[in-house]
Scaffold this motif. Structure first.
Motif, PDB file in Angstrom:
ATOM      1  N   THR A   1       0.717  -1.345  -0.117  1.00 60.77           N
ATOM      2  CA  THR A   1      -0.012   0.020  -0.177  1.00 60.77           C
ATOM      3  C   THR A   1       0.777   1.223   0.140  1.00 60.77           C
ATOM      4  O   THR A   1       0.203   2.248  -0.400  1.00 60.77           O
ATOM      5  CB  THR A   1      -0.779  -0.029   1.254  1.00 60.77           C
ATOM      6  OG1 THR A   1      -0.071   0.209   2.183  1.00 60.77           O
ATOM      7  CG2 THR A   1      -1.803  -1.175   1.153  1.00 60.77           C
TER       8      THR A   1
ATOM      9  N   LEU B   1      -0.410   4.920   1.328  1.00 58.66           N
ATOM     10  CA  LEU B   1      -0.705   6.075   0.710  1.00 58.66           C
ATOM     11  C   LEU B   1      -1.930   6.606   1.014  1.00 58.66           C
ATOM     12  O   LEU B   1      -2.276   7.887   1.046  1.00 58.66           O
ATOM     13  CB  LEU B   1      -0.787   5.861  -1.004  1.00 58.66           C
ATOM     14  CG  LEU B   1       1.045   5.753  -1.618  1.00 58.66           C
ATOM     15  CD1 LEU B   1       0.934   5.206  -2.736  1.00 58.66           C
ATOM     16  CD2 LEU B   1       1.390   7.238  -1.512  1.00 58.66           C
ATOM     17  N   GLY B   2      -2.936   6.010   1.113  1.00 57.13           N
ATOM     18  CA  GLY B   2      -4.301   6.294   1.440  1.00 57.13           C
ATOM     19  C   GLY B   2      -4.325   6.838   3.102  1.00 57.13           C
ATOM     20  O   GLY B   2      -4.759   8.074   3.114  1.00 57.13           O
TER      21      GLY B   2
ATOM     22  N   SER C   1      -2.720  10.379   2.778  1.00 63.43           N
ATOM     23  CA  SER C   1      -3.539  11.508   2.264  1.00 63.43           C
ATOM     24  C   SER C   1      -4.410  11.906   3.304  1.00 63.43           C
ATOM     25  O   SER C   1      -4.728  13.177   3.343  1.00 63.43           O
ATOM     26  CB  SER C   1      -4.441  10.658   1.085  1.00 63.43           C
ATOM     27  OG  SER C   1      -3.660  10.141   0.097  1.00 63.43           O
TER      28      SER C   1
ATOM     29  N   SER D   1      -0.107  12.548  -2.866  1.00 70.60           N
ATOM     30  CA  SER D   1      -0.245  11.145  -2.252  1.00 70.60           C
ATOM     31  C   SER D   1      -1.549  10.666  -2.831  1.00 70.60           C
ATOM     32  O   SER D   1      -1.709   9.465  -2.981  1.00 70.60           O
ATOM     33  CB  SER D   1      -0.338  11.444  -0.710  1.00 70.60           C
ATOM     34  OG  SER D   1      -1.472  11.967  -0.229  1.00 70.60           O
TER      35      SER D   1
ATOM     36  N   HIS E   1      -1.921   7.337  -4.781  1.00 67.97           N
ATOM     37  CA  HIS E   1      -2.817   6.202  -4.255  1.00 67.97           C
ATOM     38  C   HIS E   1      -3.776   5.511  -5.320  1.00 67.97           C
ATOM     39  O   HIS E   1      -3.873   4.517  -5.300  1.00 67.97           O
ATOM     40  CB  HIS E   1      -3.715   6.625  -2.872  1.00 67.97           C
ATOM     41  CG  HIS E   1      -4.894   5.960  -2.423  1.00 67.97           C
ATOM     42  ND1 HIS E   1      -4.298   4.819  -1.830  1.00 67.97           N
ATOM     43  CD2 HIS E   1      -5.945   6.026  -2.591  1.00 67.97           C
ATOM     44  CE1 HIS E   1      -5.553   4.258  -1.471  1.00 67.97           C
ATOM     45  NE2 HIS E   1      -6.631   4.805  -1.844  1.00 67.97           N
TER      46      HIS E   1
END
Lengths: 258, 244, 165
Positions: free
Chosen positions: B50, B53-54, B57, B113, B117
């Motif tokens: 992952t 990135l989520g 953000s 980001s 993402h």
């Protein structure tokens, strides 16, 4: 209600439930290894949070956000650049009219992105891992568009000076550049023919060459996908026509130009 | 029970004991952590999967929201005062410039980001069933991120913002059909798309107020709503996607 | 035989209830759509004020004699050029037709150049280079009763318009 409709209704409900169950079954992994969120995930999140907080705080300490003179509607500055994330669109304005670069293309991009999950015909391939090789077409389309966006941003941000002329990053922006290139337009009929051929061949040739691909996507999905793809490809095509053949408009009409 | 112990335990109800039950409990009863399931797939939380990135953000959004809220204290959306407020933030207000820098750079970081993402989700095919609609919500979040950045750009009321927004809103004027200068235009200059954005025919006080409202209330509200929906659907789809 | 979901309701009652229920459902849907439409329309209308507190679109720019033949003069604060040529006067809106930046008049080269994307225009406002899609807007210019020139920014007249004095 008679028995037959009742039975049908119950069967229908049952099917829905069964489909729902199957849908969820894909997310049930008997041998899947699970770990506790605390501390395994929480620790990683904490580390990421700390690192990036520190990075941003340091960044904010060493560099100041730009502020120019007070807004003056009567004086356009030498360079009027959009914020960097829109500079890609601004770069497109060299090649397309504002209605196209500023409105139609962004809309197509957003609609195209939103449609992605519905255009991909395969429900499971590559899920949950970086299996680009197994999804060559999808990965190509997305990476191409993604890269193009950022290449345009970089060109617009670092290679454009006053008058939106091409400057290398180390060139002085004070030396005036007067690039006089005579641009021509396609004649109307030729332009329409060009665009028509572009889309018809762009949609037709892959349909014939890759028949498996065509039938797997189905009629509607195939056409939407390929129209979006060809529209994306129109950007490099137009850049090429402009830079190499000095074509300004492919289609020029009194109402709109492409 | 000691009063201080009681206070502490009322705050952190799970104590420090480590046991499988406590680990689960700690996630379930915590407001922020309950966004996560109590147990997660080992593959799904790999950094190289992952890249956080989520979550990053969200971090950048929270940062812009916090710094933005503080900046609002010294900012007046008035064409005669906005620029002076910027100078005040820079020169008069302790940490004013720092907050403005952090607000701006966190916004930059958020754009990056969020984009990355989206790239990550695409490359791992995580938009596939049953997560299709969550991808659509994600596209909405991307749009909101861009619009937030764009509306924020006008607020300092300097040359940079004025002309960047001139360029941006002239595009609205060129919208086909609903823009007054666009192809097949049907609306006059006082009723088209650009007019709604500007609240007039030129960038002036009504524009600043409209952008201020959109930047501080309208768009963040929409973003938070979409975010809630986004996270909810991640959970309902069975968490982070895993190999099938 | 299947056990009915609802016991002991005669067929006619059910069907009447169904029809009424259906009608009610669709009527509710209609009302919801109508309410949303009214709210949406209202919000949209709300964004268009009845009066604008902007500078008047019609303004005077001095007597014709104050302009030399062949000169291009920017009316500061109004964003309009007054051009006087042998045959007469015309007013050009100082707003690039590409993206709305204000072009700059270069007296020595006799061209308007836009600093944003390098669009160029002849003295009469016709675009000849750069990305601008149209000539600059030419505005309605008339002689007011007091003998001064009057510009109407709201009226875009064609490229052939010239005011003879």
């Amino acid at each position: 209600m008679n028995d037959k409709t009742e039975l049908k209704e119950r069967l229908r409900l049952l099917t829905v439930i069964r489909e729902e169950a199957l849908l969820r079954q894909r997310d049930i992994y008997p041998r899947e290894e699970k770990v506790d969120t605390w501390p395994n995930l929480v620790v990683k999140e904490l580390i990421a949070l700390l690192i990036f907080t520190i990075v941003l705080v340091v960044w904010a300490l060493v560099q100041d956000a730009p502020l120019e003179e007070l807004a003056n509607p009567g004086l356009t500055p030498r360079e009027a650049k959009a914020p960097w994330y829109f500079v890609g669109l601004q770069e497109l304005l060299v090649y397309f009219d504002p209605w196209m670069a500023g409105v139609v293309l962004p809309t197509v991009i957003l609609v195209g992105l939103a449609l992605v999950p519905y255009l991909d015909p395969d429900p499971i391939k590559g899920v949950g891992r970086y299996a680009i090789g197994k999804r060559k077409f999808a990965a190509f389309c997305f990476i191409f568009g993604f890269t193009m966006w950022f290449v345009l941003v970089v060109v617009g941000q670092y290679f454009r000076g006053p008058g939106w002329n091409f400057y290398l990053p180390w060139e002085s922006l004070d030396s005036p550049k007067e690039v006089e290139v005579a641009l021509t337009n396609f004649p109307l009929a030729a332009g329409i023919a060009f665009l028509a051929c572009y889309y018809i061949l762009g949609l037709g040739i892959p349909a014939v060459t890759f028949q498996n691909f065509f039938w797997r996507l189905g009629l509607i999905r195939y056409h939407i996908t390929m129209i979006l793809l060809m529209t994306m490809m129109l950007v490099p095509v137009k850049i090429l026509l402009r830079q190499v053949f000095h074509i300004r408009y492919i289609v020029e009409t009194p109402w709109f130009n492409i | 029970m000691n009063i201080f112990v009681q206070m502490w335990r009322s705050l952190f109800r799970t104590g420090v004991t480590d046991s499988p039950v406590h680990r689960v409990f700690r996630v379930v009863v915590n407001f922020i952590l309950h966004l996560h399931p109590a147990r997660v797939s080992k593959n799904g939380i790999k950094i190289t999967y992952t890249f956080c990135l989520g979550g990053l953000s969200v971090l950048f959004f929270v940062m812009t929201a916090l710094t933005g809220g503080l900046l609002m204290i010294y900012y007046t959306p008035d064409v005669d005062k906005a620029y002076a407020n910027m100078l005040d933030l820079e020169n008069v207000i302790p940490f004013g410039m720092f907050l403005r820098n952090l607000h701006r750079f966190a916004a930059h970081a958020m754009v990056i980001s969020v984009s990355l993402h989206m790239l990550r989700v695409f490359l791992t095919a995580s938009y596939k069933s049953p997560r299709e609609f969550n991808w659509v919500i994600g596209v909405g979040l991307l749009l909101m991120t861009f619009l937030l950045s764009f509306t924020g750009y006008l607020l300092p009321w300097d040359q940079l913002s004025y002309w960047a927004v001139t360029v941006g809103t002239t595009m609205a004027e060129n919208t086909p059909i609903v823009g007054t200068k666009g192809p097949f235009s049907v609306l006059g200059p006082e009723e088209d798309m650009r007019f709604i954005l500007l609240g007039g025919t030129s960038i002036d006080q009504p524009t600043l107020i409209r952008f201020y409202f959109a930047h501080c209330i309208g768009l963040p509200g929409a973003l938070v709503g979409l975010m809630a929906l986004h996270f909810w659907r991640v959970r309902k789809a069975g968490g982070i996607s895993r190999p099938l | 035989m299947l056990k009915p979901l609802v016991d002991d309701i005669s067929e006619t009652t059910v069907s009447r209830r169904r029809v009424l229920g259906g009608a009610l459902f669709w009527a509710s849907c209609g009302i919801v759509v109508a309410i949303l439409g009214v709210i949406g329309g209202g919000v949209l209308r709300f964004l268009y004020p009845r009066a604008l507190y902007e500078a008047s679109k019609i303004f005077k720019v001095g007597s014709p004699e104050s302009y030399k033949i062949g000169s291009v003069n920017l009316v500061t604060g109004r964003g309009v050029w007054i051009v006087r040529e042998q045959e007469g006067f015309y007013a050009i809106l100082a707003k690039c037709t590409h993206l709305g930046c204000q072009p700059i008049w270069y007296e020595d080269q006799q061209v308007f150049k836009c600093p944003c994307h390098g669009s160029r225009f002849h003295k009469d406002g016709v675009n000849f280079a750069g990305p601008a899609p149209r000539p600059l807007d030419r505005l309605y210019l008339s002689l007011a009763s007091d003998g001064r020139l009057e510009v109407d920014k709201g009226k875009d007249v064609g490229l052939d318009y010239k005011l003879k004095v």
